[in-house]
Scaffold this active site. Structure first.
Site, PDB file in Angstrom:
ATOM      1  N   HIS A 118       0.886  -1.170   0.000  1.00 42.25           N
ATOM      2  CA  HIS A 118       0.000   0.000   0.000  1.00 42.25           C
ATOM      3  C   HIS A 118       0.925   1.221   0.000  1.00 42.25           C
ATOM      4  O   HIS A 118       2.008   1.180   0.599  1.00 42.25           O
ATOM      5  CB  HIS A 118      -0.825   0.113   1.284  1.00 42.25           C
ATOM      6  CG  HIS A 118      -1.740  -1.024   1.569  1.00 42.25           C
ATOM      7  ND1 HIS A 118      -1.340  -2.144   2.238  1.00 42.25           N
ATOM      8  CD2 HIS A 118      -3.072  -1.181   1.342  1.00 42.25           C
ATOM      9  CE1 HIS A 118      -2.379  -2.963   2.397  1.00 42.25           C
ATOM     10  NE2 HIS A 118      -3.437  -2.411   1.853  1.00 42.25           N
ATOM     11  N   ASP A 168       2.227   1.974   3.404  1.00 44.46           N
ATOM     12  CA  ASP A 168       3.174   1.056   4.049  1.00 44.46           C
ATOM     13  C   ASP A 168       4.592   1.511   3.794  1.00 44.46           C
ATOM     14  O   ASP A 168       5.441   1.435   4.676  1.00 44.46           O
ATOM     15  CB  ASP A 168       3.119  -0.371   3.446  1.00 44.46           C
ATOM     16  CG  ASP A 168       1.748  -0.970   3.431  1.00 44.46           C
ATOM     17  OD1 ASP A 168       0.949  -0.652   4.320  1.00 44.46           O
ATOM     18  OD2 ASP A 168       1.489  -1.792   2.519  1.00 44.46           O
ATOM     19  N   GLU A 221     -10.494  -6.963  -4.513  1.00 44.82           N
ATOM     20  CA  GLU A 221     -10.284  -8.013  -3.505  1.00 44.82           C
ATOM     21  C   GLU A 221     -11.529  -8.116  -2.637  1.00 44.82           C
ATOM     22  O   GLU A 221     -11.776  -7.272  -1.784  1.00 44.82           O
ATOM     23  CB  GLU A 221      -9.058  -7.667  -2.656  1.00 44.82           C
ATOM     24  CG  GLU A 221      -8.720  -8.754  -1.662  1.00 44.82           C
ATOM     25  CD  GLU A 221      -7.458  -8.432  -0.869  1.00 44.82           C
ATOM     26  OE1 GLU A 221      -6.481  -7.923  -1.463  1.00 44.82           O
ATOM     27  OE2 GLU A 221      -7.454  -8.680   0.347  1.00 44.82           O
ATOM     28  N   GLU A 238      -8.829 -13.832  -1.505  1.00 46.93           N
ATOM     29  CA  GLU A 238      -8.064 -14.107  -0.275  1.00 46.93           C
ATOM     30  C   GLU A 238      -8.755 -15.194   0.549  1.00 46.93           C
ATOM     31  O   GLU A 238      -9.964 -15.131   0.802  1.00 46.93           O
ATOM     32  CB  GLU A 238      -7.938 -12.822   0.538  1.00 46.93           C
ATOM     33  CG  GLU A 238      -7.210 -13.039   1.854  1.00 46.93           C
ATOM     34  CD  GLU A 238      -6.732 -11.742   2.498  1.00 46.93           C
ATOM     35  OE1 GLU A 238      -6.415 -10.772   1.767  1.00 46.93           O
ATOM     36  OE2 GLU A 238      -6.671 -11.705   3.733  1.00 46.93           O
ATOM     37  N   HIS A 256     -10.765 -14.175   3.608  1.00 42.95           N
ATOM     38  CA  HIS A 256     -11.958 -13.415   3.227  1.00 42.95           C
ATOM     39  C   HIS A 256     -13.052 -14.373   2.737  1.00 42.95           C
ATOM     40  O   HIS A 256     -14.229 -14.180   3.011  1.00 42.95           O
ATOM     41  CB  HIS A 256     -11.638 -12.407   2.131  1.00 42.95           C
ATOM     42  CG  HIS A 256     -10.671 -11.345   2.561  1.00 42.95           C
ATOM     43  ND1 HIS A 256     -10.240 -10.350   1.726  1.00 42.95           N
ATOM     44  CD2 HIS A 256     -10.055 -11.111   3.746  1.00 42.95           C
ATOM     45  CE1 HIS A 256      -9.401  -9.560   2.365  1.00 42.95           C
ATOM     46  NE2 HIS A 256      -9.264 -10.010   3.595  1.00 42.95           N
ATOM     47  N   ASP A 296      -4.488 -13.713  -2.493  1.00 47.62           N
ATOM     48  CA  ASP A 296      -3.842 -13.393  -1.225  1.00 47.62           C
ATOM     49  C   ASP A 296      -3.887 -14.666  -0.402  1.00 47.62           C
ATOM     50  O   ASP A 296      -4.957 -15.122   0.030  1.00 47.62           O
ATOM     51  CB  ASP A 296      -4.575 -12.245  -0.503  1.00 47.62           C
ATOM     52  CG  ASP A 296      -4.037 -10.886  -0.932  1.00 47.62           C
ATOM     53  OD1 ASP A 296      -3.216 -10.846  -1.869  1.00 47.62           O
ATOM     54  OD2 ASP A 296      -4.430  -9.869  -0.322  1.00 47.62           O
ATOM     55  N   ASP A 327     -10.552 -11.912  10.706  1.00 46.90           N
ATOM     56  CA  ASP A 327      -9.503 -12.049   9.705  1.00 46.90           C
ATOM     57  C   ASP A 327      -8.159 -12.207  10.402  1.00 46.90           C
ATOM     58  O   ASP A 327      -7.475 -11.224  10.668  1.00 46.90           O
ATOM     59  CB  ASP A 327      -9.545 -10.761   8.854  1.00 46.90           C
ATOM     60  CG  ASP A 327      -8.842 -10.902   7.531  1.00 46.90           C
ATOM     61  OD1 ASP A 327      -8.517 -12.034   7.146  1.00 46.90           O
ATOM     62  OD2 ASP A 327      -8.622  -9.865   6.883  1.00 46.90           O
ATOM     63  N   ASP A 373      -5.495 -13.784   9.240  1.00 42.50           N
ATOM     64  CA  ASP A 373      -4.375 -13.668   8.289  1.00 42.50           C
ATOM     65  C   ASP A 373      -3.169 -14.516   8.667  1.00 42.50           C
ATOM     66  O   ASP A 373      -2.033 -14.032   8.648  1.00 42.50           O
ATOM     67  CB  ASP A 373      -3.926 -12.200   8.168  1.00 42.50           C
ATOM     68  CG  ASP A 373      -4.863 -11.375   7.313  1.00 42.50           C
ATOM     69  OD1 ASP A 373      -5.666 -11.954   6.564  1.00 42.50           O
ATOM     70  OD2 ASP A 373      -4.782 -10.131   7.394  1.00 42.50           O
ATOM     71  N   ASP A 391      -0.591 -12.455   2.051  1.00 41.67           N
ATOM     72  CA  ASP A 391      -1.213 -11.446   2.922  1.00 41.67           C
ATOM     73  C   ASP A 391      -1.418 -12.128   4.275  1.00 41.67           C
ATOM     74  O   ASP A 391      -2.534 -12.475   4.663  1.00 41.67           O
ATOM     75  CB  ASP A 391      -2.536 -10.971   2.318  1.00 41.67           C
ATOM     76  CG  ASP A 391      -3.088  -9.769   3.062  1.00 41.67           C
ATOM     77  OD1 ASP A 391      -2.473  -9.368   4.058  1.00 41.67           O
ATOM     78  OD2 ASP A 391      -4.133  -9.232   2.644  1.00 41.67           O
TER      79      ASP A 391
HETATM   80  C1  XUL Z   1      -7.428  -6.618   4.385  1.00 42.27           C
HETATM   81  C2  XUL Z   1      -6.622  -7.028   3.235  1.00 42.27           C
HETATM   82  C3  XUL Z   1      -5.773  -5.970   2.614  1.00 42.27           C
HETATM   83  C4  XUL Z   1      -5.658  -6.051   1.140  1.00 42.27           C
HETATM   84  C5  XUL Z   1      -4.916  -4.903   0.521  1.00 42.27           C
HETATM   85  O1  XUL Z   1      -8.216  -7.609   4.908  1.00 42.27           O
HETATM   86  O2  XUL Z   1      -6.619  -8.169   2.831  1.00 42.27           O
HETATM   87  O3  XUL Z   1      -4.526  -6.010   3.216  1.00 42.27           O
HETATM   88  O4  XUL Z   1      -5.046  -7.220   0.748  1.00 42.27           O
HETATM   89  O5  XUL Z   1      -5.483  -3.686   0.806  1.00 42.27           O
HETATM   90 CO    CO Z   2      -5.610  -9.116   1.283  1.00 42.06          CO
END
Ligand code: XUL
Ligand code: CO
Length: 436
Positions: free
Chosen positions: A100, A103, A231, A267, A270, A295, A306, A308, A338
């Site tokens: 991003h 970041d 996404e 993702e 998600h 992702d 989430d 991750d 991610d």
């Molecule tokens: C948030 C997510 C983000 C996107 C990029 O849940 O997955 O990090 O991948 O904005």
């Molecule tokens: Co993501």
């Protein structure tokens, strides 16, 4: 000065290796279905979790020890972090990274200064990309952290938020193009709502489409040819995110005539938040021609948010790779981690263990998926299961030769449907286990 002096380039040592800093399955040069693993996977390291994550959670501050980071939002710290990031990615052997805007580069006192800071950091990113050959998989703009976006960005009730976001995406597109980024991602951070009592959903979605069309127009202008990727995510941070899941995104893209310019970045965590499997999301995107990139991560079975986490489950990676191979691979997308190390894994070395595990899990999933495809047993089963559509009335329906009236006549004469055959789910699950 090295940030990871105790680590040298991670090597492939094969399945028998007991070295936690080696790959057991990911051999970047190994050929699978005619492509190297490196070409199949296009692994990408994310800047946000890996280089900006602190391990903070709603109950306490970060725990991560990152000796190279002075903890400030200075441009100097940002540039120094770039050097560290590329040392890490190079030693890991991932060919891509993703970021991003915020970041990599801090906000300034105003928008003009923010863009200027970005340029300074981009020069360092470019230098490191050229030095290492590591490439940018995609860029994206963070339009969800700053309080100015409390009501959303392109879907905010405040038109100035839309305008600010436009400036941010314009700049981020230019940067992505300059760094040779292959895709551009929109994750709708706060594009959604908390309460319909204060929300004009129809108007907000029209605005979102307008925003995407502006992005398409500007990409043409600056000759950015990579696809845009939406996404999907069903919730978090808003109660209802507009880009809910793959099906929702396809309907949106069709309604607003954006299908030619957009694909999806799916993702895992998600998908599961939307009560789908990742394989479902991939299948839906694949069959609609919008499978762009993934992702890669995983949620926790017992937690409803989430998390991750890094993927380590071979069943998951096998299912993902099966579907990706079915639709011809990721093209210019990639497997983007991610994913974040957990709060208790606070040392720099944990970043290596996490990525090595994820890459190995995907490499193993790829090998299993290729073996399954080579044998063709599942394909054969599915083909036979639908064989009533290959002849007789089924083939005629598919060919458009029937109406309700002709089918009524057909069935009146036949009286009852022909015997059904078993779906054999248990047998097929056992068969899958044979490959694991
Ligand atoms: C948030 C997510 C983000 C996107 C990029 O849940 O997955 O990090 O991948 O904005
Ligand atoms: Co993501």
């Amino acid at each position: 000065m090295s940030a990871f002096p105790e680590v040298s380039k991670i090597q492939y040592e094969g399945p028998d290796s007991k070295n936690p800093l080696a790959f057991r399955w990911y051999d970047e040069n190994e050929l699978v279905e005619g492509k190297t693993m490196k070409e199949h996977m296009r692994f990408s390291v994310v800047y946000w979790h890996t280089f900006r994550g602190t391990g903070a959670d709603p109950f306490g501050p970060g725990t991560a020890i990152r000796p190279w980071d002075d903890g400030t939002e200075s441009v100097e710290n940002a540039v120094n972090r770039v050097r560290v990031a590329f040392e890490f990615i190079e030693k890991l052997g991932a060919p891509f990274y993703a970021f991003h805007d915020r970041d990599v580069s801090p906000e300034g006192a105003n928008l003009t200064e923010t863009h200027k800071h970005f340029d300074t950091v981009v020069a360092a990113l470019k230098e490191e990309q050229e030095r290492t050959g590591i490439k940018l998989l995609w860029g994206t703009a963070n339009m969800f952290s700053n309080p100015r976006y409390m009501h959303g960005a392109a879907t905010s009730c405040n038109a100035d938020a839309f305008a600010y976001a436009a400036s941010q995406v314009k700049k981020c597109l230019e940067v992505t193009k300059e760094l040779g980024g292959e895709n551009y991602v929109f994750w709708g951070g706060r594009e959604g709502y908390q309460n319909l009592l204060n929300t004009d959903m129809n108007r907000e979605l029209d605005h979102l489409a307008k925003f995407f069309h502006m992005a398409v127009d500007y990409a043409k202008k600056i000759d950015f040819t990579g696809p845009f990727l939406i996404e999907p995510k069903p919730k978090e941070p808003t109660k209802h995110q507009y880009d809910f899941d793959a099906a929702n995104c396809v309907a949106f893209l069709r309604k607003y005539d954006l299908m030619d310019h957009f694909k999806l970045n799916l993702e895992t965590n998600h998908a599961t938040l939307a009560s789908h499997s990742m394989q479902h999301e991939l299948e839906y995107a694949g069959m609609n021609g919008v499978l762009g990139s993934i992702d890669a991560n995983t949620g926790d079975l017992l937690l409803g948010w989430d998390t991750d986490q890094f993927p380590t489950n071979y069943y998951l990676t096998t299912e993902v790779m099966l579907t990706i191979l079915k639709y011809g691979g990721l093209s210019i997308g990639g497997v983007n981690f991610d994913a974040k190390v957990r709060r208790e894994s606070f040392e720099p070395m944990d970043l290596f263990y996490a990525h090595i595990g994820g890459m190995d899990a995907f490499a193993k999933g790829l090998k299993i998926a290729a073996a399954i495809r080579a044998e063709g047993e599942f394909d054969q089963f599915v083909k036979e299961r639908y064989s009533s559509w290959d002849r007789g009335v089924g083939a005629d329906i598919e060919a458009g030769k029937h109406t309700f009236e002709t089918l009524d006549a057909y069935m009146q004469e036949k009286g009852e449907i022909t015997q059904n055959s078993s779906g054999r789910q248990e047998m097929l699950e056992n068969l899958l286990n044979r490959y694991m």
